[in-house]
Design a protein around this motif. Sequence first.
Motif, PDB file in Angstrom:
ATOM      1  N   ASP A  30       9.196   0.692   3.383  1.00 49.84           N
ATOM      2  CA  ASP A  30       8.473  -0.160   2.719  1.00 49.84           C
ATOM      3  C   ASP A  30       8.092  -0.595   2.129  1.00 49.84           C
ATOM      4  O   ASP A  30       6.525  -0.333   2.098  1.00 49.84           O
ATOM      5  N   VAL A  31       8.207  -1.342   1.059  1.00 50.22           N
ATOM      6  CA  VAL A  31       7.754  -1.695   0.006  1.00 50.22           C
ATOM      7  C   VAL A  31       6.385  -2.288   0.253  1.00 50.22           C
ATOM      8  O   VAL A  31       6.999  -3.289   1.661  1.00 50.22           O
ATOM      9  N   SER A  32       5.510  -2.155  -0.085  1.00 44.75           N
ATOM     10  CA  SER A  32       5.059  -3.581  -0.033  1.00 44.75           C
ATOM     11  C   SER A  32       4.375  -4.082  -0.321  1.00 44.75           C
ATOM     12  O   SER A  32       4.103  -4.597  -1.698  1.00 44.75           O
ATOM     13  N   TRP A  33       5.148  -5.565  -0.339  1.00 43.80           N
ATOM     14  CA  TRP A  33       5.113  -6.843  -1.112  1.00 43.80           C
ATOM     15  C   TRP A  33       4.158  -7.254  -1.133  1.00 43.80           C
ATOM     16  O   TRP A  33       3.976  -8.111  -2.028  1.00 43.80           O
ATOM     17  N   VAL A  34       3.042  -7.112  -0.717  1.00 45.92           N
ATOM     18  CA  VAL A  34       1.374  -7.888  -0.728  1.00 45.92           C
ATOM     19  C   VAL A  34       0.748  -7.156  -1.888  1.00 45.92           C
ATOM     20  O   VAL A  34       0.569  -7.709  -2.658  1.00 45.92           O
ATOM     21  N   LYS A  35       0.925  -5.902  -2.415  1.00 53.67           N
ATOM     22  CA  LYS A  35       0.757  -5.081  -3.216  1.00 53.67           C
ATOM     23  C   LYS A  35       1.547  -5.462  -4.808  1.00 53.67           C
ATOM     24  O   LYS A  35       0.559  -5.476  -5.444  1.00 53.67           O
ATOM     25  N   ALA A  36       2.614  -5.876  -4.588  1.00 54.68           N
ATOM     26  CA  ALA A  36       3.914  -6.448  -5.238  1.00 54.68           C
ATOM     27  C   ALA A  36       3.707  -7.602  -5.818  1.00 54.68           C
ATOM     28  O   ALA A  36       3.462  -8.021  -7.105  1.00 54.68           O
ATOM     29  N   TYR A  37       3.299  -8.082  -4.925  1.00 57.93           N
ATOM     30  CA  TYR A  37       2.519 -10.087  -5.615  1.00 57.93           C
ATOM     31  C   TYR A  37       0.783  -9.845  -5.998  1.00 57.93           C
ATOM     32  O   TYR A  37       1.211 -10.354  -7.250  1.00 57.93           O
ATOM     33  N   GLU A  38       0.425  -8.453  -5.615  1.00 54.71           N
ATOM     34  CA  GLU A  38      -0.766  -8.899  -6.160  1.00 54.71           C
ATOM     35  C   GLU A  38      -0.626  -8.287  -7.952  1.00 54.71           C
ATOM     36  O   GLU A  38      -1.115  -8.575  -8.299  1.00 54.71           O
ATOM     37  N   GLY A  39       0.552  -7.447  -7.574  1.00 54.50           N
ATOM     38  CA  GLY A  39       0.343  -6.974  -9.516  1.00 54.50           C
ATOM     39  C   GLY A  39       1.667  -8.126 -10.236  1.00 54.50           C
ATOM     40  O   GLY A  39       0.817  -7.746 -11.317  1.00 54.50           O
ATOM     41  N   GLN A  40       2.011  -8.803  -9.263  1.00 57.55           N
ATOM     42  CA  GLN A  40       2.566  -9.875  -9.951  1.00 57.55           C
ATOM     43  C   GLN A  40       1.524 -10.879 -10.931  1.00 57.55           C
ATOM     44  O   GLN A  40       2.212 -11.317 -11.446  1.00 57.55           O
ATOM     45  N   LYS A  41       0.553 -11.100  -9.912  1.00 60.04           N
ATOM     46  CA  LYS A  41      -0.054 -11.642 -10.229  1.00 60.04           C
ATOM     47  C   LYS A  41      -1.375 -11.550 -11.503  1.00 60.04           C
ATOM     48  O   LYS A  41      -1.569 -11.984 -12.563  1.00 60.04           O
ATOM     49  N   ASP A  42      -1.356 -10.398 -11.294  1.00 62.85           N
ATOM     50  CA  ASP A  42      -1.776  -9.695 -12.378  1.00 62.85           C
ATOM     51  C   ASP A  42      -1.649  -9.657 -14.267  1.00 62.85           C
ATOM     52  O   ASP A  42      -2.222 -10.010 -14.591  1.00 62.85           O
ATOM     53  N   LEU A  43       0.125  -9.317 -13.564  1.00 67.41           N
ATOM     54  CA  LEU A  43       0.385  -9.444 -14.265  1.00 67.41           C
ATOM     55  C   LEU A  43       1.013 -11.189 -14.985  1.00 67.41           C
ATOM     56  O   LEU A  43       0.674 -11.466 -16.791  1.00 67.41           O
ATOM     57  N   LEU A  44       0.767 -11.564 -13.925  1.00 65.83           N
ATOM     58  CA  LEU A  44       0.744 -13.688 -14.626  1.00 65.83           C
ATOM     59  C   LEU A  44      -0.254 -13.439 -15.413  1.00 65.83           C
ATOM     60  O   LEU A  44      -0.196 -14.047 -16.272  1.00 65.83           O
ATOM     61  N   LEU A  45      -1.510 -13.889 -14.819  1.00 66.56           N
ATOM     62  CA  LEU A  45      -2.864 -13.544 -15.685  1.00 66.56           C
ATOM     63  C   LEU A  45      -2.810 -12.877 -16.821  1.00 66.56           C
ATOM     64  O   LEU A  45      -3.450 -13.374 -17.669  1.00 66.56           O
ATOM     65  N   ALA A  46      -2.534 -11.229 -17.089  1.00 67.19           N
ATOM     66  CA  ALA A  46      -1.856 -10.982 -18.700  1.00 67.19           C
ATOM     67  C   ALA A  46      -0.825 -11.640 -19.525  1.00 67.19           C
ATOM     68  O   ALA A  46      -1.699 -11.694 -20.137  1.00 67.19           O
ATOM     69  N   MET A  47      -0.563 -13.128 -18.846  1.00 65.60           N
ATOM     70  CA  MET A  47       0.274 -13.170 -19.878  1.00 65.60           C
ATOM     71  C   MET A  47      -0.011 -14.363 -20.314  1.00 65.60           C
ATOM     72  O   MET A  47      -0.028 -14.624 -21.188  1.00 65.60           O
TER      73      MET A  47
END
Lengths: 456, 91
Positions: free
Chosen positions: A87-104
């Motif tokens: 049960d990977v939390s995709w919600v958490k993963a999504y928030e992480g991806q958003k941070d990654l995008l903003l860092a980019m």
Amino acid sequence: MTTLYKTFRRALTTKDGALLGSIFSPENPDRRAFAFSTNHERIRVDVEFEISGLTHLRDENTRSAWIETLVSYWKIAYILERDDGADVSWVKAYEGQKDLLLAMVRGYTKGNWPHWTLPVMYQICLSLRTVAILSDDQARRLGKTSEHLEDAARYINKAFTLCISDRAPIEESRKWGTYYIVNLMFKTYFKLNSVGLAKNILRVLPASLADMPPLEAFPKSHIVTFKYYCGVVSFLEEDYGNAETHLTYALNLCKADSIRNKELILTYLIPTTMLTKHKLPTPELLSRFPRLATLFNPICKTIKSGNLQAFDAALRHGEEEFVKRRIYLTLERTKDIAMRNLFRKVVLYQNEENRTKIPVRQFQIAMGCAGRGAGGVVGVGYAENGDGGENGGGGMVEADGDTVMRSIPERMEVEIEEVECLLANMIYKGLMKGYISRERQTLVLSGKEPFPGTVV
Amino acid sequence: MSSSSKPSKTATDPKDSAATDKSNKDTQKQTLSLEEDDEFEDFPVEDWGDGETETQNPPGGKLWEESWDDDDTTEDFSTQLREELKKNPTK
């Protein structure tokens, strides 16, 4: 040293954009080892240490943007690789991806990342979208609503702005990323079933094209994908002329062995060409794409034969799939060509000397034979020679493609006025040339090419 | 149930037990790839030469039928149509 850092160092040193981008790919096999290489307390110190000493990172802003990006990426890797498997939390993963995008994004706006690093932008946008979809799927399974994909579209839009607003000289401009990002937006809007938003991109784009290199200067993967979506948007707007141009362009430039993509292009190009050029795909073409053969064969055969009732049956038979592919309404319109072919047969079956003046009664008989098509219920059994009844399988809805094509319609009597109306309609649409002489109840056909484009 | 290959869970923190937990993770971990039914696929390479497009190497000849006249004359429908029309010939 974890492989991922080695790759990072090598990519920066050799200015290998694709390699650098691959680090952020959802398929990066090194992600796992990276996730296990450290912990939350140490990740920043580790990254700082591992990427130290690179000449490319002498600029402090460049360096700190990369640190942010790698730290953000590690946090996602941690969630995906180390949180409890099932049960990977995709919600958490999504928030992480958003941070990654903003860092980019900060990497490009503040960190002076050069244009050759564009594949990093591509991969990060791609992953954001992928994770958003998985997160939405998970939410739906749990009976919750989730709008991550819509949210992702807004973030990908930031990347679009980064591309088109770059003022650097064109050789080193992020403008080269424009079509890749636009294509990703197209895909996202189609996934969201929002063709309107896809059209919006096409409305906005021309304003950004002024100082952009011509489309032909871009990599073929960008061009073909872009042309495919332009073609589908035109198709859905019933602008078949433009759809044909875009889709033909995409097909001709498509990588020859990308079968699935060619299949998708042809899914729209075939119905388009049926309408614009009144042409059917050749058996050789269909034989190369079994899925397309299943999809289009029955309808093509019935168009060819002019058996209208079988045409209706073929349309009903494929309805679910046609609707799913958004081609149902277009295919429905090809019934005109089936009718043209039926009328053409009427002419061809006359004696040579009688082919220009044909009693409307002959077309009436043909319409009766063809089962009139599903349009009306005028159906009075036409039992003149007694075999009308047992041939009647043609009206069956549930039949496989071959039965559909082979069936003989239940014959029906059609009003003469209706036939005249259909003939007039064919003439109006330019599918036949001639006029109806009402006092003689005769169709007078043009001596030259009465059926334009059919060699008759 | 005996066929279950998974040994009973040792209650370790997953963060520290990468190796022991690996087989489990590999099967259960969702890969980040999507099976989109009608989504245009990403090409395996970004660019290719003109020689790798179909216009340069057409394998199947023509795309569109040029003629309407090669229809199946043995087809029941055409036969029947012809017969019906003959019964009411043009005067």
